[in-house]
Each structure stands twice: as structure tokens, then as C-alpha cells.
Design a protein around this motif. Structure first.
Motif, PDB file in Angstrom:
ATOM      1  N   GLU A 104       8.987  15.556  -2.901  1.00 18.28           N
ATOM      2  CA  GLU A 104       9.740  14.568  -3.665  1.00 18.28           C
ATOM      3  C   GLU A 104      10.859  13.953  -2.828  1.00 18.28           C
ATOM      4  N   SER A 105      11.532  14.775  -2.052  1.00 17.94           N
ATOM      5  CA  SER A 105      12.656  14.297  -1.258  1.00 17.94           C
ATOM      6  C   SER A 105      12.226  13.268  -0.223  1.00 17.94           C
ATOM      7  N   PHE A 106      11.255  13.627   0.637  1.00 19.76           N
ATOM      8  CA  PHE A 106      10.891  12.671   1.674  1.00 19.76           C
ATOM      9  C   PHE A 106      10.115  11.485   1.115  1.00 19.76           C
ATOM     10  N   THR A 107       9.394  11.662   0.021  1.00 16.78           N
ATOM     11  CA  THR A 107       8.659  10.540  -0.572  1.00 16.78           C
ATOM     12  C   THR A 107       9.628   9.538  -1.188  1.00 16.78           C
ATOM     13  N   VAL A 156       0.841  -1.201   0.000  1.00 16.63           N
ATOM     14  CA  VAL A 156       0.000   0.000   0.000  1.00 16.63           C
ATOM     15  C   VAL A 156       0.874   1.249   0.000  1.00 16.63           C
ATOM     16  N   LEU A 157       1.921   1.251   0.829  1.00 15.31           N
ATOM     17  CA  LEU A 157       2.821   2.398   0.898  1.00 15.31           C
ATOM     18  C   LEU A 157       3.547   2.617  -0.426  1.00 15.31           C
ATOM     19  N   ILE A 158       4.040   1.545  -1.021  1.00 18.38           N
ATOM     20  CA  ILE A 158       4.745   1.670  -2.299  1.00 18.38           C
ATOM     21  C   ILE A 158       3.814   2.278  -3.344  1.00 18.38           C
ATOM     22  N   ASN A 159       2.576   1.818  -3.402  1.00 21.07           N
ATOM     23  CA  ASN A 159       1.607   2.373  -4.360  1.00 21.07           C
ATOM     24  C   ASN A 159       1.322   3.848  -4.082  1.00 21.07           C
ATOM     25  N   LEU A 160       1.124   4.181  -2.801  1.00 20.38           N
ATOM     26  CA  LEU A 160       0.832   5.580  -2.437  1.00 20.38           C
ATOM     27  C   LEU A 160       2.012   6.497  -2.750  1.00 20.38           C
ATOM     28  N   TYR A 161       3.225   6.045  -2.447  1.00 16.07           N
ATOM     29  CA  TYR A 161       4.406   6.875  -2.702  1.00 16.07           C
ATOM     30  C   TYR A 161       4.631   7.068  -4.199  1.00 16.07           C
ATOM     31  N   ASN A 162       4.413   6.022  -4.988  1.00 15.50           N
ATOM     32  CA  ASN A 162       4.536   6.170  -6.450  1.00 15.50           C
ATOM     33  C   ASN A 162       3.482   7.143  -6.981  1.00 15.50           C
ATOM     34  N   LYS A 163       2.266   7.044  -6.444  1.00 14.23           N
ATOM     35  CA  LYS A 163       1.200   7.962  -6.864  1.00 14.23           C
ATOM     36  C   LYS A 163       1.534   9.396  -6.460  1.00 14.23           C
ATOM     37  N   THR A 164       2.108   9.574  -5.269  1.00  9.05           N
ATOM     38  CA  THR A 164       2.498  10.903  -4.807  1.00  9.05           C
ATOM     39  C   THR A 164       3.539  11.505  -5.747  1.00  9.05           C
ATOM     40  N   LEU A 165       4.553  10.712  -6.112  1.00 15.52           N
ATOM     41  CA  LEU A 165       5.592  11.213  -7.014  1.00 15.52           C
ATOM     42  C   LEU A 165       5.021  11.566  -8.387  1.00 15.52           C
ATOM     43  N   LYS A 166       3.995  10.847  -8.812  1.00 14.67           N
ATOM     44  CA  LYS A 166       3.345  11.149 -10.093  1.00 14.67           C
ATOM     45  C   LYS A 166       2.522  12.430  -9.984  1.00 14.67           C
ATOM     46  N   GLU A 167       1.743  12.575  -8.916  1.00 11.57           N
ATOM     47  CA  GLU A 167       0.859  13.735  -8.743  1.00 11.57           C
ATOM     48  C   GLU A 167       1.639  15.038  -8.543  1.00 11.57           C
ATOM     49  N   ILE A 168       2.773  14.970  -7.855  1.00  8.63           N
ATOM     50  CA  ILE A 168       3.528  16.179  -7.527  1.00  8.63           C
ATOM     51  C   ILE A 168       4.164  16.791  -8.780  1.00  8.63           C
ATOM     52  N   GLN A 169       4.171  16.047  -9.878  1.00  7.35           N
ATOM     53  CA  GLN A 169       4.738  16.575 -11.130  1.00  7.35           C
ATOM     54  C   GLN A 169       3.949  17.777 -11.649  1.00  7.35           C
ATOM     55  N   ALA A 170       2.711  17.939 -11.203  1.00  7.29           N
ATOM     56  CA  ALA A 170       1.883  19.071 -11.641  1.00  7.29           C
ATOM     57  C   ALA A 170       2.319  20.378 -10.978  1.00  7.29           C
ATOM     58  N   VAL A 171       3.118  20.284  -9.917  1.00  8.87           N
ATOM     59  CA  VAL A 171       3.624  21.474  -9.225  1.00  8.87           C
ATOM     60  C   VAL A 171       4.903  21.921  -9.935  1.00  8.87           C
ATOM     61  N   GLN A 195      -1.775   9.336   2.357  1.00 11.37           N
ATOM     62  CA  GLN A 195      -3.104   9.666   1.828  1.00 11.37           C
ATOM     63  C   GLN A 195      -3.396  11.156   2.021  1.00 11.37           C
ATOM     64  N   ASP A 196      -3.028  11.684   3.182  1.00  9.61           N
ATOM     65  CA  ASP A 196      -3.233  13.112   3.451  1.00  9.61           C
ATOM     66  C   ASP A 196      -2.391  13.970   2.515  1.00  9.61           C
ATOM     67  N   GLU A 197      -1.165  13.538   2.235  1.00  7.66           N
ATOM     68  CA  GLU A 197      -0.288  14.290   1.339  1.00  7.66           C
ATOM     69  C   GLU A 197      -0.884  14.346  -0.063  1.00  7.66           C
ATOM     70  N   LEU A 198      -1.470  13.240  -0.511  1.00  2.00           N
ATOM     71  CA  LEU A 198      -2.119  13.232  -1.830  1.00  2.00           C
ATOM     72  C   LEU A 198      -3.286  14.222  -1.875  1.00  2.00           C
ATOM     73  N   LYS A 199      -4.056  14.291  -0.785  1.00  6.36           N
ATOM     74  CA  LYS A 199      -5.155  15.268  -0.727  1.00  6.36           C
ATOM     75  C   LYS A 199      -4.606  16.690  -0.741  1.00  6.36           C
ATOM     76  N   LEU A 200      -3.509  16.909  -0.014  1.00  7.74           N
ATOM     77  CA  LEU A 200      -2.911  18.241   0.037  1.00  7.74           C
ATOM     78  C   LEU A 200      -2.353  18.644  -1.320  1.00  7.74           C
ATOM     79  N   ILE A 201      -1.732  17.713  -2.032  1.00  7.77           N
ATOM     80  CA  ILE A 201      -1.210  18.027  -3.366  1.00  7.77           C
ATOM     81  C   ILE A 201      -2.345  18.510  -4.259  1.00  7.77           C
ATOM     82  N   ALA A 202      -3.477  17.818  -4.213  1.00  4.16           N
ATOM     83  CA  ALA A 202      -4.634  18.234  -5.029  1.00  4.16           C
ATOM     84  C   ALA A 202      -5.090  19.640  -4.645  1.00  4.16           C
ATOM     85  N   LYS A 203      -5.120  19.933  -3.351  1.00  2.63           N
ATOM     86  CA  LYS A 203      -5.526  21.276  -2.894  1.00  2.63           C
ATOM     87  C   LYS A 203      -4.504  22.330  -3.315  1.00  2.63           C
ATOM     88  N   MET A 204      -3.226  22.016  -3.187  1.00  2.00           N
ATOM     89  CA  MET A 204      -2.186  22.978  -3.576  1.00  2.00           C
ATOM     90  C   MET A 204      -2.272  23.294  -5.073  1.00  2.00           C
TER      91      MET A 204
END
Length: 166
Positions: free
Chosen positions: A58-61, A32-47, A94-103
């Protein structure tokens, strides 16, 4: 080889409880963590790439993802990261993914360069229970270093340059 593939998951320690009310055990937390972290790295590319928020996420993920990929056992992941239980890490991801969407929605980095913010000064007294957050004086060493750097940055005038100016 066969025994390792079958026996390792069966012999792995099973967490009975997180000890935190409302936080259930996730038996496949590593995946679950590996999937979430990969998704986070993908989503943060929009920033935008030069933004501090993106660099920090990106660093801590990447650090956490690397630990999850290298360690098989949930206890070793928790120990290596030192950021709580894997179930807590899942909630954080999961919270970080929600925050990325809000940012991305709020677009705080989209402020124009010529934007001027109105500063409102208020001389009302601050209640005693509210901290003032005024920094203390800087040490003398700071000023000596600053002065030395400023002297180093000023170019020396050579004799040929002074003659050409005259």
C-alpha cells in the motif's frame, strides 16, 4: 483552453524505444500505471490490514500512484520515482498483482498461534564458498541503552507500598 487540450498531447515527447530487448514502448503508460496502481490498492484489501506485506504494498503503490496522478509527462514520472522506465514500472505493477493473488492463495498469515515448527539441526560442515551469515557483535552502546531502558521500566517501590506488603 482548446489549444492546451489538443496541442499538449500532440507536442508531448514520444519515446521511440525503451532500449531494453523485449520491452516495447507503451504510449499511454501514465494511464496504464494509474489503472494498475488503483487495481493493486483494491486487490491488496484481501490481505489482513496488520500484515507487513500489505502495509509495504500500500505504501509504495500510493506513492507511485500519487506521482502518476500529479505528473503528466512520462519523463517526469520516471525522474520523480527513480525506479526505471514507465514500461518497467508497468511490468512491476503487473507482477505485483500476480503476487498478491498468490499470497492470498498461499495465506502465509493464516498460521495458528499454537503452531510449532520443527527445527532440524545439522552439524555437517558448511562448504567454504557458502557464507555463514552470522551477525557480528553488537556495539557496547546498544547494551548500555538496553540496560538504561530496563532500569527505567522497573517501577520504584514507595514507602507506603513497602508498608502495605508487611
Amino acid at each position: 483552453m482548446f489549444l492546451r487540450a489538443i496541442a499538449r498531447p500532440l507536442m508531448a515527447k514520444v519515446k521511440q524505444t525503451t532500449g531494453i530487448v523485449g520491452l516495447d514502448v507503451v504510449p499511454n503508460a501514465r494511464e496504464v500505471l494509474i489503472n494498475l496502481y488503483n487495481k493493486t490498492l483494491k486487490e491488496i484489501q484481501a490481505v489482513p490490514p496488520d500484515e507487513g506485506y500489505r502495509k509495504a504494498v500500500e505504501s509504495f503503490t500510493r506513492h507511485r500512484l500519487k506521482a502518476c496522478e500529479e505528473e503528466e509527462d512520462w519523463e517526469m514520472i520516471e525522474k520523480r520515482l527513480g525506479c526505471g522506465q514507465v514500461e518497467e514500472l508497468i511490468e512491476e505493477a503487473q507482477d505485483e498483482l500476480k503476487l498478491i493473488a498468490k499470497m492470498i492463495e498461499w495465506d502465509p498469515w493464516g498460521v495458528p498461534d499454537d503452531y510449532e515448527c520443527e527445527v532440524i539441526e545439522n552439524d555437517a560442515p558448511v562448504p567454504k564458498h557458502v557464507p555463514l551469515h552470522r551477525p557480528g557483535p553488537l556495539p557496547e552502546e546498544f547494551y548500555r541503552t538496553l540496560e538504561a531502558l530496563q532500569k527505567k521500566d522497573t517501577p520504584a517501590v514507595t514507602s507506603s507500598e513497602s508498608q502495605s506488603k508487611e
